[in-house]
Enzyme design. Structure first.
Site, PDB file in Angstrom:
ATOM      1  N   ASP A  58      -0.739  -4.816   2.194  1.00  0.00           N
ATOM      2  CA  ASP A  58       0.433  -4.393   2.964  1.00  0.00           C
ATOM      3  C   ASP A  58      -0.047  -3.424   4.038  1.00  0.00           C
ATOM      4  O   ASP A  58      -0.306  -2.250   3.747  1.00  0.00           O
ATOM      5  CB  ASP A  58       1.453  -3.689   2.062  1.00  0.00           C
ATOM      6  N   ARG A  86      -1.836   0.715   3.827  1.00  0.00           N
ATOM      7  CA  ARG A  86      -2.744   1.027   2.718  1.00  0.00           C
ATOM      8  C   ARG A  86      -4.086   1.581   3.166  1.00  0.00           C
ATOM      9  O   ARG A  86      -4.688   2.378   2.454  1.00  0.00           O
ATOM     10  CB  ARG A  86      -2.982  -0.224   1.866  1.00  0.00           C
ATOM     11  N   ARG A 128      10.984   0.911   8.334  1.00  0.00           N
ATOM     12  CA  ARG A 128      10.155  -0.293   8.288  1.00  0.00           C
ATOM     13  C   ARG A 128      10.825  -1.435   9.051  1.00  0.00           C
ATOM     14  O   ARG A 128      10.160  -2.416   9.407  1.00  0.00           O
ATOM     15  CB  ARG A 128       9.912  -0.717   6.838  1.00  0.00           C
ATOM     16  N   LYS A 133       8.932 -10.707   5.658  1.00  0.00           N
ATOM     17  CA  LYS A 133       9.597 -10.299   4.408  1.00  0.00           C
ATOM     18  C   LYS A 133      10.828  -9.446   4.727  1.00  0.00           C
ATOM     19  O   LYS A 133      10.943  -8.920   5.835  1.00  0.00           O
ATOM     20  CB  LYS A 133       8.622  -9.552   3.501  1.00  0.00           C
ATOM     21  N   HIS A 134      11.796  -9.346   3.782  1.00  0.00           N
ATOM     22  CA  HIS A 134      11.855  -9.843   2.415  1.00  0.00           C
ATOM     23  C   HIS A 134      12.991 -10.862   2.353  1.00  0.00           C
ATOM     24  O   HIS A 134      14.153 -10.464   2.335  1.00  0.00           O
ATOM     25  CB  HIS A 134      12.139  -8.721   1.446  1.00  0.00           C
ATOM     26  N   HIS A 179      12.313  -2.029  -6.119  1.00  0.00           N
ATOM     27  CA  HIS A 179      11.102  -1.630  -6.832  1.00  0.00           C
ATOM     28  C   HIS A 179      11.439  -1.108  -8.227  1.00  0.00           C
ATOM     29  O   HIS A 179      10.709  -1.351  -9.194  1.00  0.00           O
ATOM     30  CB  HIS A 179      10.354  -0.530  -6.073  1.00  0.00           C
ATOM     31  N   ASP A 203       7.759 -11.288  -4.145  1.00  0.00           N
ATOM     32  CA  ASP A 203       7.417  -9.876  -4.208  1.00  0.00           C
ATOM     33  C   ASP A 203       6.869  -9.609  -5.599  1.00  0.00           C
ATOM     34  O   ASP A 203       6.918 -10.455  -6.496  1.00  0.00           O
ATOM     35  CB  ASP A 203       8.662  -9.030  -3.905  1.00  0.00           C
TER      36      ASP A 203
END
Length: 302
Positions: free
Chosen positions: A64, A72, A138, A168-169, A181, A251
């Site tokens: 990601d 990351r 985002r 996504k998503h 999450h 996901d």
């Protein structure tokens, strides 16, 4: 040996013996990397090389690398701003924003391709409806047409650098206030109310979208199951109605939004039966061998 339908994560900076065994399993097809797997470009390059050497054809390696708070790998990788920055720029100068979006896609992809990472799970094409905090900055913009324009430019830049984007998503996380999450996330809108949310996908599919990630949000007016476990969303809507022919990633199935599917093994099987091509298992190392075992006899129907 063909690639399997499971993408897993790793514990640290190098492959350990247990992980090598997992990566040789036919059920495994890819690896997703996180910040804990990154120390330096040289170390990362060696890690990716070691993953690719395990199998032939080599396993997919993904990350990601959206920019902003979901990036990351940091310095000396370019610190990309959140995608919202492109939306703000669009409001000031649409032509410049399109150029910068293409440059963002190229820069993100070129840095990753330089160390042989095949995929970045980006961009987020959920609209900014001001409801989903987990999405927030985002999101590119609140207007579907602008998200579509910027996402297409981002995709073109990534493609020029040799990388396929993963939007996504699907179908959207924009209308769910809970974070998938950690919780079951629900969006109570009907199909007509989701029309704008689906526009970026219609636009990108026409443009040749190679892959997308389906989320764990449920839309009870259409199907009580989260989209990631819903054959209605993946087969009927995405494949048949929208005509998508690319790859479908789930996901992370360890997330709370997928909990209705049972344990992780059951979730993986249900997601694949619903139409996902590859399922992700992240941040739950104890689940990996169990899920691998559950997929020993799995055969991709396509």
């Amino acid at each position: 040996m063909p690639l399997g339908p499971l993408m897993i994560d790793l514990k640290g900076l190098v492959l350990d013996d247990e992980e090598r065994v997992w990566l040789k399993e036919p059920a495994v097809g890819g690896v997703i990397l996180f910040t804990r797997n990154y120390e330096s470009p040289m170390q990362l390059s060696e890690l990716v090389m070691s993953i690719h050497k395990v199998r032939s054809p080599p396993l997919l390696v993904a990350v990601d690398q959206e920019g902003g708070r979901v990036q990351r790998f940091h310095q000396p990788f370019t610190e990309l701003p959140s995608m919202r920055a492109l939306g703000h720029l669009y409001d000031e100068d649409a032509t410049r924003a399109r150029i910068v979006a293409r440059s963002f896609g190229w820069l993100m992809a070129s840095e990753l391709r330089a160390i042989d990472i095949e995929l970045s799970f980006a961009p987020v094409v959920d609209l900014d409806l001001g409801l989903a905090e987990v999405i927030g900055d985002r999101a590119l913009h609140s207007e579907a047409s602008i998200v579509s324009e910027l996402a297409v430019e981002f995709a073109a830049g990534a493609r020029a650098a040799g990388m396929a984007i993963v939007a996504k998503h699907f179908p959207t996380h924009a209308g769910a206030t809970n974070d998938s999450h950690t919780d079951c996330a629900t969006d109570g809108r009907d199909y007509n109310e989701l029309w704008d949310d689906l526009e970026p996908y219609r636009h990108l599919i026409t443009d040749g979208l190679p892959a997308l990630m389906v989320g764990h949000v449920s839309f009870p007016e259409l199907d009580p199951l989260p989209a990631s476990l819903s054959s209605w969303w993946i087969k009927s809507e995405l494949r048949e109605r929208l005509g998508f022919r690319g790859a479908v990633f789930s996901d992370d199935i360890t997330m709370g939004g997928a909990s209705i599917g049972g344990n992780c093994s059951a979730r993986a099987v249900k997601a694949l039966k619903a139409g996902c091509d590859m399922v992700l298992v992240c941040n739950a190392q104890a689940e990996i061998p169990v899920v691998i075992e559950s997929l020993t006899e799995y055969v991709n129907p396509s």
